[in-house]
Design a protein around this motif. Structure first.
Motif, PDB file in Angstrom:
ATOM      1  N   ASN A   1      20.318  41.334 -26.894  1.00  0.00           N
ATOM      2  CA  ASN A   1      19.653  41.352 -25.589  1.00  0.00           C
ATOM      3  C   ASN A   1      20.550  41.911 -24.493  1.00  0.00           C
ATOM      4  O   ASN A   1      20.402  41.566 -23.322  1.00  0.00           O
ATOM      5  CB  ASN A   1      19.161  39.955 -25.187  1.00  0.00           C
ATOM      6  N   GLN A   2      21.499  42.759 -24.873  1.00  0.00           N
ATOM      7  CA  GLN A   2      22.378  43.395 -23.903  1.00  0.00           C
ATOM      8  C   GLN A   2      22.319  44.916 -24.074  1.00  0.00           C
ATOM      9  O   GLN A   2      21.709  45.423 -25.023  1.00  0.00           O
ATOM     10  CB  GLN A   2      23.824  42.912 -24.062  1.00  0.00           C
TER      11      GLN A   2
ATOM     12  N   THR B   1      26.441  45.450 -20.364  1.00  0.00           N
ATOM     13  CA  THR B   1      26.013  44.239 -19.660  1.00  0.00           C
ATOM     14  C   THR B   1      26.450  42.968 -20.394  1.00  0.00           C
ATOM     15  O   THR B   1      25.923  41.889 -20.118  1.00  0.00           O
ATOM     16  CB  THR B   1      24.474  44.212 -19.501  1.00  0.00           C
TER      17      THR B   1
ATOM     18  N   LYS C   1      26.973  39.957 -18.448  1.00  0.00           N
ATOM     19  CA  LYS C   1      25.869  39.629 -17.537  1.00  0.00           C
ATOM     20  C   LYS C   1      24.804  38.845 -18.300  1.00  0.00           C
ATOM     21  O   LYS C   1      24.924  38.611 -19.511  1.00  0.00           O
ATOM     22  CB  LYS C   1      25.281  40.914 -16.949  1.00  0.00           C
ATOM     23  N   ASP C   2      23.748  38.468 -17.612  1.00  0.00           N
ATOM     24  CA  ASP C   2      22.713  37.641 -18.245  1.00  0.00           C
ATOM     25  C   ASP C   2      21.908  38.423 -19.284  1.00  0.00           C
ATOM     26  O   ASP C   2      21.550  37.882 -20.324  1.00  0.00           O
ATOM     27  CB  ASP C   2      21.772  37.071 -17.181  1.00  0.00           C
ATOM     28  N   SER C   3      21.594  39.686 -18.979  1.00  0.00           N
ATOM     29  CA  SER C   3      20.785  40.472 -19.916  1.00  0.00           C
ATOM     30  C   SER C   3      20.954  41.950 -19.631  1.00  0.00           C
ATOM     31  O   SER C   3      21.632  42.341 -18.670  1.00  0.00           O
ATOM     32  CB  SER C   3      19.301  40.092 -19.808  1.00  0.00           C
ATOM     33  N   TYR C   4      20.278  42.749 -20.442  1.00  0.00           N
ATOM     34  CA  TYR C   4      20.346  44.198 -20.277  1.00  0.00           C
ATOM     35  C   TYR C   4      19.720  44.661 -18.969  1.00  0.00           C
ATOM     36  O   TYR C   4      19.888  45.817 -18.553  1.00  0.00           O
ATOM     37  CB  TYR C   4      19.653  44.897 -21.453  1.00  0.00           C
TER      38      TYR C   4
ATOM     39  N   ASP D   1      20.528  43.537 -16.046  1.00  0.00           N
ATOM     40  CA  ASP D   1      21.517  43.440 -14.970  1.00  0.00           C
ATOM     41  C   ASP D   1      22.290  44.748 -14.819  1.00  0.00           C
ATOM     42  O   ASP D   1      22.261  45.618 -15.699  1.00  0.00           O
ATOM     43  CB  ASP D   1      22.489  42.301 -15.256  1.00  0.00           C
TER      44      ASP D   1
END
Length: 537
Positions: A239-240, A262, A265-268, A270
Protein backbone atom coordinates in the motif's frame (compact mmCIF):
# COMPACT_ATOMS: atom_id res chain seq x y z
CA UNK A 1 67.14 -1.44 -13.98
CA UNK A 2 63.53 -0.68 -14.85
CA UNK A 3 60.99 -2.00 -12.36
CA UNK A 4 57.86 -1.00 -14.30
CA UNK A 5 56.41 -0.63 -17.75
CA UNK A 6 54.30 2.41 -16.81
CA UNK A 7 54.80 5.66 -18.72
CA UNK A 8 53.52 8.80 -17.02
CA UNK A 9 52.30 11.86 -18.91
CA UNK A 10 51.96 15.00 -16.77
CA UNK A 11 48.75 16.73 -17.74
CA UNK A 12 48.08 19.31 -15.07
CA UNK A 13 50.92 19.88 -12.66
CA UNK A 14 48.79 21.52 -10.02
CA UNK A 15 45.46 23.27 -9.93
CA UNK A 16 43.69 24.83 -6.98
CA UNK A 17 40.43 23.48 -5.59
CA UNK A 18 38.77 26.79 -6.51
CA UNK A 19 37.14 25.97 -9.84
CA UNK A 20 34.78 27.64 -12.26
CA UNK A 21 31.26 28.05 -10.88
CA UNK A 22 28.30 29.67 -12.56
CA UNK A 23 24.56 29.79 -13.06
CA UNK A 24 23.30 30.49 -16.57
CA UNK A 25 19.92 30.25 -18.29
CA UNK A 26 19.06 30.01 -21.99
CA UNK A 27 16.22 31.68 -23.90
CA UNK A 28 14.97 30.03 -27.11
CA UNK A 29 13.47 31.89 -30.08
CA UNK A 30 10.11 30.22 -29.42
CA UNK A 31 7.76 30.10 -26.47
CA UNK A 32 9.93 28.16 -24.01
CA UNK A 33 12.15 25.15 -23.45
CA UNK A 34 12.78 22.35 -20.97
CA UNK A 35 16.10 20.74 -20.05
CA UNK A 36 16.33 17.13 -18.86
CA UNK A 37 20.06 16.42 -18.65
CA UNK A 38 23.62 17.76 -19.03
CA UNK A 39 27.22 16.46 -19.00
CA UNK A 40 30.66 18.00 -18.92
CA UNK A 41 33.04 17.25 -21.80
CA UNK A 42 36.77 16.56 -21.88
CA UNK A 43 37.45 20.12 -23.09
CA UNK A 44 35.63 21.57 -20.07
CA UNK A 45 32.50 22.47 -22.02
CA UNK A 46 29.01 21.03 -21.63
CA UNK A 47 26.16 19.45 -23.58
CA UNK A 48 22.52 19.64 -22.54
CA UNK A 49 19.28 18.35 -24.00
CA UNK A 50 15.53 18.73 -23.69
CA UNK A 51 12.47 19.92 -25.58
CA UNK A 52 12.06 23.37 -27.17
CA UNK A 53 8.77 24.89 -28.34
CA UNK A 54 8.30 27.12 -31.37
CA UNK A 55 4.68 26.25 -31.99
CA UNK A 56 5.73 22.59 -32.16
CA UNK A 57 7.71 20.76 -29.48
CA UNK A 58 11.07 19.46 -30.75
CA UNK A 59 13.99 17.52 -29.28
CA UNK A 60 17.20 19.58 -29.04
CA UNK A 61 20.89 19.03 -28.29
CA UNK A 62 23.19 21.96 -27.45
CA UNK A 63 26.93 22.28 -26.85
CA UNK A 64 28.67 25.03 -24.85
CA UNK A 65 32.20 26.05 -23.94
CA UNK A 66 33.54 25.83 -20.37
CA UNK A 67 31.74 29.04 -19.36
CA UNK A 68 28.38 27.87 -20.68
CA UNK A 69 28.49 29.94 -23.91
CA UNK A 70 26.63 28.25 -26.77
CA UNK A 71 28.79 26.75 -29.54
CA UNK A 72 26.03 25.01 -31.52
CA UNK A 73 22.47 23.70 -31.13
CA UNK A 74 20.35 21.30 -33.18
CA UNK A 75 16.75 20.09 -33.12
CA UNK A 76 15.44 16.64 -34.13
CA UNK A 77 11.87 15.48 -34.76
CA UNK A 78 8.72 16.44 -32.90
CA UNK A 79 7.83 15.38 -29.39
CA UNK A 80 5.86 16.43 -26.33
CA UNK A 81 6.82 16.92 -22.71
CA UNK A 82 4.17 14.68 -21.16
CA UNK A 83 5.88 11.38 -20.47
CA UNK A 84 9.12 12.49 -22.16
CA UNK A 85 11.10 13.90 -19.24
CA UNK A 86 14.17 11.69 -19.07
CA UNK A 87 15.91 12.05 -22.42
CA UNK A 88 19.69 11.97 -22.23
CA UNK A 89 22.73 13.01 -24.30
CA UNK A 90 26.19 11.63 -23.61
CA UNK A 91 29.73 12.27 -24.89
CA UNK A 92 31.28 9.28 -26.69
CA UNK A 93 34.71 7.79 -26.13
CA UNK A 94 35.52 8.00 -29.85
CA UNK A 95 34.39 11.63 -30.05
CA UNK A 96 31.04 13.19 -30.74
CA UNK A 97 27.80 12.67 -28.87
CA UNK A 98 24.77 10.43 -28.69
CA UNK A 99 21.23 11.57 -27.91
CA UNK A 100 18.34 9.32 -26.86
CA UNK A 101 14.81 10.71 -26.66
CA UNK A 102 11.19 9.81 -27.29
CA UNK A 103 9.50 11.38 -30.30
CA UNK A 104 5.78 11.52 -30.92
CA UNK A 105 3.19 12.00 -28.20
CA UNK A 106 1.79 10.40 -25.07
CA UNK A 107 0.87 6.71 -25.61
CA UNK A 108 2.33 6.87 -29.13
CA UNK A 109 6.04 7.49 -28.57
CA UNK A 110 8.91 6.10 -30.65
CA UNK A 111 12.52 5.82 -29.49
CA UNK A 112 14.99 8.15 -31.25
CA UNK A 113 18.78 7.69 -31.09
CA UNK A 114 21.06 10.26 -32.77
CA UNK A 115 24.85 10.23 -33.14
CA UNK A 116 26.71 13.44 -34.00
CA UNK A 117 30.31 14.50 -34.42
CA UNK A 118 31.92 17.13 -32.18
CA UNK A 119 30.52 19.93 -34.34
CA UNK A 120 26.94 18.68 -34.14
CA UNK A 121 26.84 17.20 -37.64
CA UNK A 122 24.55 14.18 -37.71
CA UNK A 123 26.34 10.89 -38.39
CA UNK A 124 23.20 8.79 -38.12
CA UNK A 125 19.65 8.83 -36.74
CA UNK A 126 17.66 5.74 -35.82
CA UNK A 127 14.03 5.36 -34.76
CA UNK A 128 12.39 2.33 -33.16
CA UNK A 129 9.00 2.69 -34.78
CA UNK A 130 6.95 0.12 -32.92
CA UNK A 131 3.20 -0.26 -33.14
CA UNK A 132 2.69 0.83 -29.52
CA UNK A 133 4.31 3.15 -27.01
CA UNK A 134 8.13 2.96 -26.91
CA UNK A 135 9.90 5.29 -24.47
CA UNK A 136 13.61 5.74 -23.72
CA UNK A 137 14.72 7.27 -20.42
CA UNK A 138 18.48 6.65 -20.35
CA UNK A 139 21.44 5.82 -22.60
CA UNK A 140 25.04 4.83 -21.86
CA UNK A 141 28.09 3.89 -23.89
CA UNK A 142 29.44 0.43 -23.11
CA UNK A 143 33.15 -0.21 -22.76
CA UNK A 144 33.31 -1.71 -26.27
CA UNK A 145 31.58 1.31 -27.84
CA UNK A 146 28.08 -0.20 -28.05
CA UNK A 147 25.09 1.86 -26.89
CA UNK A 148 22.64 0.61 -24.25
CA UNK A 149 19.22 2.21 -23.77
CA UNK A 150 16.55 1.72 -21.11
CA UNK A 151 12.87 2.63 -20.96
CA UNK A 152 9.59 0.81 -21.54
CA UNK A 153 7.49 -0.66 -24.36
CA UNK A 154 4.18 -2.23 -25.27
CA UNK A 155 5.00 -2.73 -28.94
CA UNK A 156 5.94 -6.38 -28.51
CA UNK A 157 6.17 -9.13 -25.93
CA UNK A 158 3.46 -9.93 -23.41
CA UNK A 159 2.12 -6.33 -23.32
CA UNK A 160 1.92 -5.86 -27.11
CA UNK A 161 -1.27 -3.97 -27.92
CA UNK A 162 -2.23 -3.49 -24.27
CA UNK A 163 -2.32 -0.27 -22.19
CA UNK A 164 0.39 -1.73 -19.91
CA UNK A 165 4.18 -1.68 -20.37
CA UNK A 166 7.27 -3.77 -19.74
CA UNK A 167 10.78 -2.59 -18.95
CA UNK A 168 12.77 -2.31 -22.18
CA UNK A 169 16.56 -2.70 -22.43
CA UNK A 170 18.24 -2.69 -25.87
CA UNK A 171 21.78 -2.72 -27.22
CA UNK A 172 22.95 -1.06 -30.46
CA UNK A 173 26.42 -1.05 -31.94
CA UNK A 174 28.36 2.17 -32.58
CA UNK A 175 26.75 2.46 -36.05
CA UNK A 176 23.25 2.34 -34.58
CA UNK A 177 22.53 -1.22 -35.70
CA UNK A 178 20.22 -3.20 -33.43
CA UNK A 179 21.95 -6.06 -31.58
CA UNK A 180 19.30 -7.19 -29.09
CA UNK A 181 16.32 -5.96 -27.08
CA UNK A 182 14.58 -7.34 -23.99
CA UNK A 183 11.16 -6.59 -22.52
CA UNK A 184 10.90 -7.63 -18.87
CA UNK A 185 7.83 -7.40 -16.65
CA UNK A 186 4.65 -8.96 -15.32
CA UNK A 187 1.58 -9.20 -17.51
CA UNK A 188 -1.11 -6.60 -17.02
CA UNK A 189 1.10 -4.16 -15.11
CA UNK A 190 3.09 -0.96 -15.69
CA UNK A 191 6.81 -1.75 -15.43
CA UNK A 192 9.35 0.91 -16.47
CA UNK A 193 13.12 1.56 -16.37
CA UNK A 194 14.43 5.09 -15.78
CA UNK A 195 18.20 4.62 -15.60
CA UNK A 196 20.85 2.17 -16.79
CA UNK A 197 24.51 1.62 -15.92
CA UNK A 198 27.36 -0.64 -17.06
CA UNK A 199 29.51 -2.03 -14.25
CA UNK A 200 33.27 -2.49 -14.21
CA UNK A 201 32.59 -6.14 -15.09
CA UNK A 202 30.48 -5.14 -18.13
CA UNK A 203 27.23 -6.14 -16.46
CA UNK A 204 24.14 -4.05 -17.20
CA UNK A 205 22.08 -2.79 -14.26
CA UNK A 206 18.86 -0.82 -14.51
CA UNK A 207 16.52 0.88 -12.04
CA UNK A 208 12.90 1.97 -12.22
CA UNK A 209 9.47 0.99 -10.92
CA UNK A 210 7.77 -2.36 -11.01
CA UNK A 211 4.30 -3.47 -9.95
CA UNK A 212 4.61 -6.04 -7.15
CA UNK A 213 1.55 -7.24 -5.20
CA UNK A 214 -0.56 -4.44 -6.65
CA UNK A 215 1.68 -1.47 -5.85
CA UNK A 216 4.79 0.25 -7.25
CA UNK A 217 8.14 -0.98 -5.97
CA UNK A 218 11.52 0.35 -7.06
CA UNK A 219 13.86 -2.24 -8.55
CA UNK A 220 17.41 -3.16 -9.47
CA UNK A 221 17.85 -5.63 -12.29
CA UNK A 222 21.17 -7.01 -13.44
CA UNK A 223 21.80 -8.47 -16.90
CA UNK A 224 24.89 -9.83 -18.59
CA UNK A 225 26.27 -8.21 -21.72
CA UNK A 226 24.06 -10.35 -23.95
CA UNK A 227 20.86 -9.27 -22.20
CA UNK A 228 20.32 -12.37 -20.07
CA UNK A 229 18.68 -11.45 -16.77
CA UNK A 230 20.74 -12.48 -13.73
CA UNK A 231 18.46 -11.15 -10.99
CA UNK A 232 15.59 -8.76 -10.28
CA UNK A 233 15.09 -7.27 -6.81
CA UNK A 234 12.19 -4.99 -5.83
CA UNK A 235 12.10 -2.61 -2.84
CA UNK A 236 8.99 -1.09 -1.27
CA UNK A 237 6.04 -1.89 0.98
CA UNK A 238 2.38 -2.85 0.84
CA UNK A 239 0.00 0.00 0.00
CA UNK A 240 2.94 2.33 -0.63
CA UNK A 241 4.59 3.89 -3.67
CA UNK A 242 8.31 3.60 -4.48
CA UNK A 243 10.04 4.39 -7.76
CA UNK A 244 13.77 4.61 -8.56
CA UNK A 245 15.04 7.18 -11.07
CA UNK A 246 18.83 7.00 -10.73
CA UNK A 247 21.40 4.22 -10.20
CA UNK A 248 25.20 4.09 -9.88
CA UNK A 249 27.78 1.44 -9.17
CA UNK A 250 29.60 2.33 -5.94
CA UNK A 251 33.39 2.37 -5.71
CA UNK A 252 33.12 0.13 -2.64
CA UNK A 253 31.09 -2.43 -4.63
CA UNK A 254 27.36 -2.80 -5.12
CA UNK A 255 24.85 -0.13 -6.14
CA UNK A 256 23.03 2.95 -4.90
CA UNK A 257 19.62 4.02 -6.19
CA UNK A 258 17.51 7.09 -5.54
CA UNK A 259 13.94 8.06 -6.28
CA UNK A 260 10.65 8.75 -4.49
CA UNK A 261 8.82 6.73 -1.83
CA UNK A 262 5.96 6.93 0.64
CA UNK A 263 7.21 4.09 2.90
CA UNK A 264 7.52 6.50 5.85
CA UNK A 265 4.03 7.92 5.24
CA UNK A 266 0.55 6.52 5.85
CA UNK A 267 -0.09 5.39 2.27
CA UNK A 268 0.74 5.86 -1.38
CA UNK A 269 -1.66 8.86 -1.40
CA UNK A 270 0.78 10.93 0.72
CA UNK A 271 3.58 13.14 -0.57
CA UNK A 272 6.66 11.01 -1.32
CA UNK A 273 10.17 11.56 0.06
CA UNK A 274 13.52 11.19 -1.70
CA UNK A 275 15.50 8.08 -0.73
CA UNK A 276 18.79 6.26 -1.13
CA UNK A 277 19.00 2.46 -1.07
CA UNK A 278 22.57 1.16 -0.83
CA UNK A 279 22.90 -2.49 -1.89
CA UNK A 280 25.61 -5.06 -2.45
CA UNK A 281 26.28 -6.54 -5.89
CA UNK A 282 23.51 -9.12 -5.38
CA UNK A 283 20.89 -6.46 -4.61
CA UNK A 284 20.78 -7.10 -0.83
CA UNK A 285 20.29 -3.86 1.10
CA UNK A 286 23.20 -2.53 3.17
CA UNK A 287 21.45 0.62 4.42
CA UNK A 288 18.43 2.73 3.48
CA UNK A 289 17.53 6.36 4.12
CA UNK A 290 14.70 8.76 3.33
CA UNK A 291 14.92 12.56 3.52
CA UNK A 292 12.35 15.34 3.44
CA UNK A 293 11.84 18.97 4.37
CA UNK A 294 10.43 19.85 7.79
CA UNK A 295 8.99 23.21 6.83
CA UNK A 296 6.00 22.70 4.55
CA UNK A 297 6.67 19.03 3.77
CA UNK A 298 5.65 18.51 0.15
CA UNK A 299 6.29 16.11 -2.70
CA UNK A 300 9.98 15.23 -3.12
CA UNK A 301 11.79 13.08 -5.65
CA UNK A 302 15.43 12.01 -6.03
CA UNK A 303 16.02 12.29 -9.77
CA UNK A 304 19.73 11.38 -10.04
CA UNK A 305 22.69 10.27 -7.93
CA UNK A 306 26.49 10.60 -8.15
CA UNK A 307 29.36 9.43 -5.96
CA UNK A 308 31.73 12.15 -4.76
CA UNK A 309 35.11 11.70 -3.12
CA UNK A 310 33.53 11.85 0.33
CA UNK A 311 29.98 10.59 -0.11
CA UNK A 312 26.91 10.68 -2.34
CA UNK A 313 24.89 13.55 -3.81
CA UNK A 314 21.36 13.36 -5.18
CA UNK A 315 19.45 15.83 -7.28
CA UNK A 316 16.06 16.48 -5.72
CA UNK A 317 12.89 17.91 -7.22
CA UNK A 318 11.05 19.28 -4.20
CA UNK A 319 7.93 21.18 -3.21
CA UNK A 320 9.11 21.37 0.40
CA UNK A 321 10.84 24.30 2.14
CA UNK A 322 9.65 27.93 2.16
CA UNK A 323 9.15 29.33 -1.33
CA UNK A 324 9.44 32.74 -2.95
CA UNK A 325 7.01 32.78 -5.83
CA UNK A 326 3.70 31.17 -6.59
CA UNK A 327 5.02 27.73 -7.69
CA UNK A 328 6.79 25.75 -4.89
CA UNK A 329 8.90 23.49 -7.16
CA UNK A 330 12.61 23.92 -6.45
CA UNK A 331 16.01 22.42 -7.30
CA UNK A 332 17.89 20.85 -4.38
CA UNK A 333 21.19 19.00 -4.06
CA UNK A 334 21.34 16.76 -0.99
CA UNK A 335 24.73 15.36 0.05
CA UNK A 336 25.48 12.48 2.43
CA UNK A 337 28.53 10.61 3.70
CA UNK A 338 29.16 7.02 2.59
CA UNK A 339 26.73 5.77 5.27
CA UNK A 340 23.86 7.94 4.07
CA UNK A 341 24.11 10.54 6.85
CA UNK A 342 23.30 14.12 5.85
CA UNK A 343 26.14 16.63 5.42
CA UNK A 344 24.68 19.36 3.14
CA UNK A 345 21.36 20.38 1.65
CA UNK A 346 21.17 23.40 -0.69
CA UNK A 347 18.23 24.69 -2.70
CA UNK A 348 19.00 26.66 -5.84
CA UNK A 349 16.75 29.46 -7.10
CA UNK A 350 13.18 29.73 -5.88
CA UNK A 351 9.78 28.51 -6.98
CA UNK A 352 9.13 27.58 -10.58
CA UNK A 353 12.28 25.43 -10.99
CA UNK A 354 11.69 21.89 -12.28
CA UNK A 355 13.35 18.54 -13.12
CA UNK A 356 16.83 18.90 -11.60
CA UNK A 357 19.37 16.38 -12.90
CA UNK A 358 22.93 16.14 -11.59
CA UNK A 359 26.06 14.58 -13.10
CA UNK A 360 29.66 14.40 -11.97
CA UNK A 361 31.97 16.71 -13.97
CA UNK A 362 35.01 15.32 -15.79
CA UNK A 363 37.36 17.18 -13.45
CA UNK A 364 35.62 15.42 -10.53
CA UNK A 365 35.05 18.66 -8.62
CA UNK A 366 31.57 19.64 -7.46
CA UNK A 367 28.50 18.73 -9.50
CA UNK A 368 26.73 19.91 -12.63
CA UNK A 369 23.00 20.56 -12.18
CA UNK A 370 20.56 21.17 -15.01
CA UNK A 371 16.84 21.73 -15.24
CA UNK A 372 14.45 24.48 -16.28
CA UNK A 373 12.88 27.43 -14.48
CA UNK A 374 10.54 30.40 -14.65
CA UNK A 375 12.46 32.08 -11.83
CA UNK A 376 14.09 34.59 -14.20
CA UNK A 377 11.28 34.84 -16.71
CA UNK A 378 7.78 34.11 -15.40
CA UNK A 379 6.36 34.02 -18.93
CA UNK A 380 8.07 30.83 -20.09
CA UNK A 381 10.34 27.97 -19.02
CA UNK A 382 14.05 28.33 -19.71
CA UNK A 383 16.86 25.74 -19.39
CA UNK A 384 19.38 26.42 -16.63
CA UNK A 385 22.90 25.09 -15.99
CA UNK A 386 24.44 25.32 -12.52
CA UNK A 387 28.07 24.38 -11.88
CA UNK A 388 29.16 24.06 -8.23
CA UNK A 389 32.44 23.57 -6.41
CA UNK A 390 33.17 20.78 -3.91
CA UNK A 391 31.25 22.66 -1.21
CA UNK A 392 28.23 22.71 -3.60
CA UNK A 393 28.55 26.50 -3.81
CA UNK A 394 27.40 27.97 -7.12
CA UNK A 395 27.93 31.66 -6.34
CA UNK A 396 24.39 32.98 -5.93
CA UNK A 397 20.71 32.22 -5.36
CA UNK A 398 21.16 29.24 -3.08
CA UNK A 399 19.91 28.58 0.43
CA UNK A 400 21.22 26.23 3.13
CA UNK A 401 18.37 23.80 3.96
CA UNK A 402 20.24 21.35 6.21
CA UNK A 403 18.49 22.49 9.42
CA UNK A 404 15.12 22.15 7.63
CA UNK A 405 15.71 18.57 6.47
CA UNK A 406 14.83 15.32 8.25
CA UNK A 407 16.62 12.00 7.72
CA UNK A 408 14.73 8.79 8.52
CA UNK A 409 15.54 5.07 8.56
CA UNK A 410 12.90 3.26 6.48
CA UNK A 411 12.30 -0.45 6.22
CA UNK A 412 11.88 -1.54 2.61
CA UNK A 413 10.54 -5.00 1.92
CA UNK A 414 12.84 -6.76 -0.54
CA UNK A 415 11.12 -9.07 -2.97
CA UNK A 416 12.02 -11.15 -6.01
CA UNK A 417 9.00 -10.50 -8.22
CA UNK A 418 7.76 -12.73 -10.99
CA UNK A 419 8.63 -11.72 -14.55
CA UNK A 420 8.41 -12.74 -18.17
CA UNK A 421 11.06 -11.93 -20.77
CA UNK A 422 10.57 -11.35 -24.48
CA UNK A 423 12.96 -10.31 -27.22
CA UNK A 424 12.37 -7.81 -29.97
CA UNK A 425 12.87 -4.40 -31.46
CA UNK A 426 14.00 -2.87 -34.74
CA UNK A 427 15.33 0.51 -35.84
CA UNK A 428 14.91 2.42 -39.09
CA UNK A 429 16.82 5.42 -40.46
CA UNK A 430 15.63 8.98 -39.92
CA UNK A 431 17.01 12.34 -41.09
CA UNK A 432 15.11 15.20 -39.42
CA UNK A 433 17.29 18.03 -38.02
CA UNK A 434 17.52 21.83 -37.95
CA UNK A 435 19.52 24.64 -36.37
CA UNK A 436 18.50 26.25 -33.07
CA UNK A 437 19.56 29.67 -31.78
CA UNK A 438 19.72 30.50 -28.06
CA UNK A 439 20.18 33.74 -26.16
CA UNK A 440 22.16 32.97 -23.01
CA UNK A 441 22.13 35.02 -19.80
CA UNK A 442 24.67 34.68 -16.98
CA UNK A 443 23.07 34.87 -13.54
CA UNK A 444 26.38 34.74 -11.66
CA UNK A 445 29.85 33.33 -12.29
CA UNK A 446 33.29 32.85 -10.82
CA UNK A 447 35.47 31.93 -13.80
CA UNK A 448 38.90 31.09 -12.42
CA UNK A 449 40.17 29.24 -15.51
CA UNK A 450 38.78 30.83 -18.69
CA UNK A 451 38.27 28.53 -21.65
CA UNK A 452 41.37 27.54 -23.63
CA UNK A 453 43.78 29.17 -21.20
CA UNK A 454 44.63 26.22 -18.94
CA UNK A 455 48.33 25.45 -18.85
CA UNK A 456 48.70 21.88 -20.06
CA UNK A 457 52.06 20.34 -20.84
CA UNK A 458 52.90 16.78 -21.75
CA UNK A 459 56.18 14.92 -21.39
CA UNK A 460 57.21 11.30 -21.06
CA UNK A 461 58.99 10.25 -17.86
CA UNK A 462 60.59 6.95 -16.87
CA UNK A 463 58.67 5.26 -14.10
CA UNK A 464 61.08 5.47 -11.16
CA UNK A 465 61.97 9.12 -11.75
CA UNK A 466 58.91 10.59 -10.05
CA UNK A 467 56.33 10.10 -7.31
CA UNK A 468 54.09 7.43 -8.83
CA UNK A 469 54.80 4.18 -10.64
CA UNK A 470 53.23 0.84 -11.48
CA UNK A 471 54.78 -2.21 -9.82
CA UNK A 472 54.27 -5.16 -12.23
CA UNK A 473 55.03 -7.72 -9.54
CA UNK A 474 52.36 -6.64 -7.07
CA UNK A 475 50.15 -5.19 -9.88
CA UNK A 476 49.61 -1.97 -7.94
CA UNK A 477 50.37 1.73 -8.13
CA UNK A 478 52.98 2.95 -5.64
CA UNK A 479 53.45 6.52 -4.45
CA UNK A 480 56.66 8.09 -3.12
CA UNK A 481 58.13 11.41 -1.96
CA UNK A 482 54.94 13.39 -1.48
CA UNK A 483 55.67 16.30 0.85
CA UNK A 484 51.98 16.86 1.69
CA UNK A 485 49.29 14.71 3.26
CA UNK A 486 47.32 12.91 0.55
CA UNK A 487 43.58 13.49 0.91
CA UNK A 488 42.35 11.14 -1.82
CA UNK A 489 43.69 9.06 -4.73
CA UNK A 490 41.30 8.14 -7.56
CA UNK A 491 41.78 6.23 -10.81
CA UNK A 492 39.46 6.90 -13.77
CA UNK A 493 39.21 5.25 -17.15
CA UNK A 494 39.46 7.50 -20.20
CA UNK A 495 35.67 8.01 -20.26
CA UNK A 496 35.89 9.63 -16.81
CA UNK A 497 34.33 6.67 -14.99
CA UNK A 498 35.68 6.19 -11.46
CA UNK A 499 37.33 2.78 -11.18
CA UNK A 500 38.89 2.76 -7.71
CA UNK A 501 39.82 5.16 -4.93
CA UNK A 502 41.52 5.28 -1.54
CA UNK A 503 42.13 7.94 1.08
CA UNK A 504 45.92 7.78 1.47
CA UNK A 505 49.03 7.06 -0.60
CA UNK A 506 49.45 3.41 0.33
CA UNK A 507 49.89 0.99 -2.63
CA UNK A 508 46.75 0.89 -4.76
CA UNK A 509 45.79 -2.44 -6.31
CA UNK A 510 44.32 -1.91 -9.77
CA UNK A 511 41.41 -3.81 -11.34
CA UNK A 512 42.73 -6.83 -13.22
CA UNK A 513 40.95 -5.65 -16.37
CA UNK A 514 42.63 -2.24 -16.39
CA UNK A 515 45.24 -1.66 -19.06
CA UNK A 516 46.04 1.11 -21.48
CA UNK A 517 45.26 4.74 -20.65
CA UNK A 518 43.89 5.82 -17.26
CA UNK A 519 43.83 9.01 -15.20
CA UNK A 520 45.29 9.03 -11.68
CA UNK A 521 44.08 12.03 -9.67
CA UNK A 522 45.66 12.88 -6.30
CA UNK A 523 43.90 15.40 -4.06
CA UNK A 524 45.80 17.27 -1.36
CA UNK A 525 44.42 19.82 1.07
CA UNK A 526 44.40 22.72 -1.40
CA UNK A 527 45.34 21.37 -4.82
CA UNK A 528 44.87 18.50 -7.25
CA UNK A 529 47.61 16.61 -9.10
CA UNK A 530 46.50 14.67 -12.18
CA UNK A 531 48.49 12.13 -14.20
CA UNK A 532 47.58 10.46 -17.46
CA UNK A 533 49.08 6.98 -17.27
CA UNK A 534 49.65 4.19 -19.74
CA UNK A 535 49.59 0.80 -18.04
CA UNK A 536 51.14 -2.10 -19.93
CA UNK A 537 50.62 -5.45 -18.21
Amino acid sequence: MKTSLLLIYFLIVASGFTQNTFQKYYSPPGTGAHCFGSYQLDDGGYIFTGIVSDGTDKIYLSRTDCEGNIIWSKTYNNSSTIGNISQRAIPLLSGGFCLAASIGSYNAYNILVVKTDNDGNTLWQKVMQGSGDDVVNSIIEAKNGDLIIAGHTNSFGQEAGSPYTDVYIARLNSEGNYLWGRSIGTEGNIDQAFDVYETNDSLIVAAGRYIEQGTFYSFIMQLDGEGELEYLRAYGDTNQYTSAYGIIECSGGGYAITGATTVMKDSYLDYPDEFIIRSNAQGDTIWTRTYHGTNSDGSENGSSIVELFNGYAIGVATMSYPTTGFVPNKHVILKTDFDGNLNKVFSYNNGGSHYPYITKPKDNIGVLLSGFTTNYSPISFKPILIRTDDALESGCNQTDRLSQTVMEYPHFLVREPAYAISSGGSFINSSVSAELLWTDSMICSNIVNPCNTASIGESTVETMSHEIYFDPISQCLRFYDFQEKVHLVQVFDITGKLLIYQRDNSPMYLPTTLSGVAIVQIQFHDRILSHKVHIIK
